[in-house]
Design a protein around this motif. Structure first.
Motif, PDB file in Angstrom:
ATOM      1  N   PRO A 211     -30.253  90.593   2.958  1.00 36.74           N
ATOM      2  CA  PRO A 211     -31.228  91.143   1.999  1.00 36.74           C
ATOM      3  C   PRO A 211     -31.313  90.261   0.753  1.00 36.74           C
ATOM      4  N   GLY A 212     -32.507  90.061   0.283  1.00 33.51           N
ATOM      5  CA  GLY A 212     -32.746  89.256  -0.904  1.00 33.51           C
ATOM      6  C   GLY A 212     -32.995  87.800  -0.618  1.00 33.51           C
ATOM      7  N   LEU A 213     -32.700  87.331   0.605  1.00 35.92           N
ATOM      8  CA  LEU A 213     -32.920  85.924   0.936  1.00 35.92           C
ATOM      9  C   LEU A 213     -34.168  85.700   1.772  1.00 35.92           C
ATOM     10  N   TRP A 214     -34.770  86.781   2.229  1.00 28.07           N
ATOM     11  CA  TRP A 214     -35.925  86.662   3.113  1.00 28.07           C
ATOM     12  C   TRP A 214     -36.999  87.664   2.688  1.00 28.07           C
ATOM     13  N   SER A 215     -38.229  87.245   2.809  1.00 31.05           N
ATOM     14  CA  SER A 215     -39.358  88.129   2.512  1.00 31.05           C
ATOM     15  C   SER A 215     -40.380  88.022   3.636  1.00 31.05           C
ATOM     16  N   LEU A 216     -41.047  89.150   3.918  1.00 30.73           N
ATOM     17  CA  LEU A 216     -42.051  89.205   4.987  1.00 30.73           C
ATOM     18  C   LEU A 216     -43.435  89.030   4.376  1.00 30.73           C
ATOM     19  N   VAL A 217     -44.197  88.078   4.900  1.00 26.32           N
ATOM     20  CA  VAL A 217     -45.529  87.755   4.395  1.00 26.32           C
ATOM     21  C   VAL A 217     -46.560  88.265   5.385  1.00 26.32           C
ATOM     22  N   PRO A 218     -47.477  89.167   4.979  1.00 27.08           N
ATOM     23  CA  PRO A 218     -48.520  89.654   5.908  1.00 27.08           C
ATOM     24  C   PRO A 218     -49.376  88.512   6.425  1.00 27.08           C
ATOM     25  N   GLY A 219     -49.921  88.739   7.616  1.00 23.72           N
ATOM     26  CA  GLY A 219     -50.679  87.680   8.271  1.00 23.72           C
ATOM     27  C   GLY A 219     -51.914  87.243   7.526  1.00 23.72           C
ATOM     28  N   VAL A 220     -52.550  88.161   6.821  1.00 27.15           N
ATOM     29  CA  VAL A 220     -53.773  87.793   6.099  1.00 27.15           C
ATOM     30  C   VAL A 220     -53.472  86.866   4.939  1.00 27.15           C
TER      31      VAL A 220
END
Length: 460
Positions: A211-220
């Motif tokens: 946690p805190g090292l990765w972020s999820l980016v939406p496809g759009v």
């Protein structure tokens, strides 16, 4: 010369008498019928020959020949009288009533005592034609081709659980530095949505990201501009430099690459895992499907065969969705595909439990019909599930008696979606589930569904 004139005169007299007999027989056939005319003709011929014998002298050959013919004629007459006739039988009031045997003829010749009695013609009542409604045919198709036996379901779950334990032990020994989560088998088999043994068991291999090292980016918001394809970006590099996470070795351009992870796991499943030994331990045969782009295992047991899909997964996407490592093309090659199956299964289960409905049964029927059809086979579970969810918002009656009507309505909804080339996702309206289909496939499926709607029995 006198004898020749006498014979010629007899022939002329015979021709005159024969013409009279023919005229008499022709009129008798009209009045008495064929049988009566035959009896009358033989009797007339016998009388004629008696008159000829009494009025004209005969030699020995003529007398002997006429005597023989006369005896034959009377024998034929006796046979005609002795032949039995079938008595007309009264029509029974119902097919279940016994048919009375024909009355015996008094003039029939008696046979030997040990001879079999003559068999009377029996009336065979035709079997009643089975005229089933479409609802009944649909339920029969569900029973014969969709529903999986309970014993097979239990056996498949047991084998899938054992394979998950063996694969998890292998991954921990092979890659001790990679924090994989607990492997959990799931999918349609565990949610009551298994349409036969063709649907694969989903064996999720979760990645435990820090946690805190990765972020999820939406496809759009990515370069792919596809709402289904998400990116997993590495963050906090100024405080946690590259190499601080064991997953940093799979970074491509600052993003966690699903393609690199898929290649690592594929190499392990096809070349490193001792599947013959594991299969011998579990009492089955396990083989990786090398030619498939997905990570599939073929499990063959003496009672059933089924595939197992090994899925690298990341949790945390919106609305309870998963991100799966999937073989994607183009700019989305390193991204992660959003999977709506957990949310779809939960939504269908909640709706059916609320009104004791048959939405999940309708989905199984649609999957079973499309799976066995050459043109509809490209319609996977995802689009069909969305059709059922859309239909669930429009209709209120989901009892078993309305299952046939709901099936036809689902076909109509599919035809309309194919005509518009648009089937929006129930959970994300910006996702069109028909984007990946070719125009030729859309035309073939639309034609098959159109004829299926006109004659739905042909789809079963």
């Amino acid at each position: 010369m006198a004898e020749f004139s006498q014979n010629r005169g007899k022939r002329r007299d015979g021709e005159v008498l024969g013409g009279a007999v023919d005229f008499l027989l022709a009129n008798a056939r009209l009045v008495l019928g064929v049988g009566g005319a035959a009896v009358l003709g033989i009797a007339t011929l016998a009388v004629k020959r008696l008159i000829d014998r009494a009025t004209s002298p005969r030699d020995e050959e003529d007398a002997k020949r006429d005597s023989t013919c006369l005896e034959d004629s009377w024998q034929e007459l006796g046979l005609l009288k002795a032949s039995p006739r079938l008595q007309p039988q009264p029509r029974p009031a119902a097919l279940s009533q016994p048919v009375p045997p024909p009355a015996p003829s008094l003039s029939a010749p008696e046979g030997p005592a040990d001879a079999d009695p003559p068999t009377s013609p029996q009336l065979c009542s035709p079997a009643p034609s089975m005229c089933l409604t479409f609802q009944e045919k649909l339920l029969a198709f569900e029973r014969d081709h969709v529903t999986m036996p309970v014993a097979h379901v239990a056996l498949a779950k047991q084998l899938a659980g054992d394979i998950a334990l063996e694969l998890q032990a292998y991954l921990r020994n092979k890659f001790p530095e990679l924090p994989f989560g607990a492997l959990v088998p799931g999918g349609p088999l565990y949610d009551g949505l298994q349409a036969g043994a063709a649907d694969p068991v989903r064996l999720l291999v979760p990645l435990a990201l820090e946690p805190g090292l990765w972020s999820l980016v939406p496809g759009v918001d990515t370069v792919a501009r596809d709402p289904r394809c998400w990116a997993v970006r590495r963050t906090q590099l100024e405080f946690h430099p590259r190499g601080s996470s064991p997953w940093d070795r799979f970074l491509v351009g600052g993003y966690l690459s699903s393609r690199v992870l898929l290649g690592l796991l594929r190499q392990a499943l096809t070349a490193s895992v001792n599947w013959p030994a594991i299969g011998s331990l579990l009492g089955c045969l396990i083989r990786p499907r090398v030619a498939s782009e997905e990570l599939l295992l073929e499990v063959q047991h003496e009672c059933l065969d089924f595939p197992v899909a090994v899925l690298l997964a990341i949790a945390g996407a919106q609305a309870g969705g998963l991100l799966l490592a999937w073989p994607l093309e183009g700019l989305a090659g390193n991204f992660w595909l959003q999977d709506w199956y957990p949310a779809e299964a939960a939504q269908l289960r909640a709706l059916d439990e609320r009104d004791a409905g048959t939405r999940r049964r309708l989905l199984l029927l649609l999957c079973g019909v499309c799976r066995g059809h050459p043109a509809l086979g490209r319609l996977g579970r995802g689009p069909l599930t969305q059709v059922v969810l859309h239909l669930g918002e429009q209709e209120a009656d989901w009892g078993e008696e309305a299952l046939g009507e709901r099936f036809l309505q689902a076909l109509e909804l599919l035809i309309g979606s194919l005509e518009r080339a648009s089937l929006p996702c129930h959970f994300s309206r910006g996702v069109n589930l028909l984007d990946g289909l070719r125009e030729e496939d859309v035309d073939n499926m639309g034609c098959a569904l159109y004829w299926g709607l006109r004659a739905p029995e042909g789809l079963l």
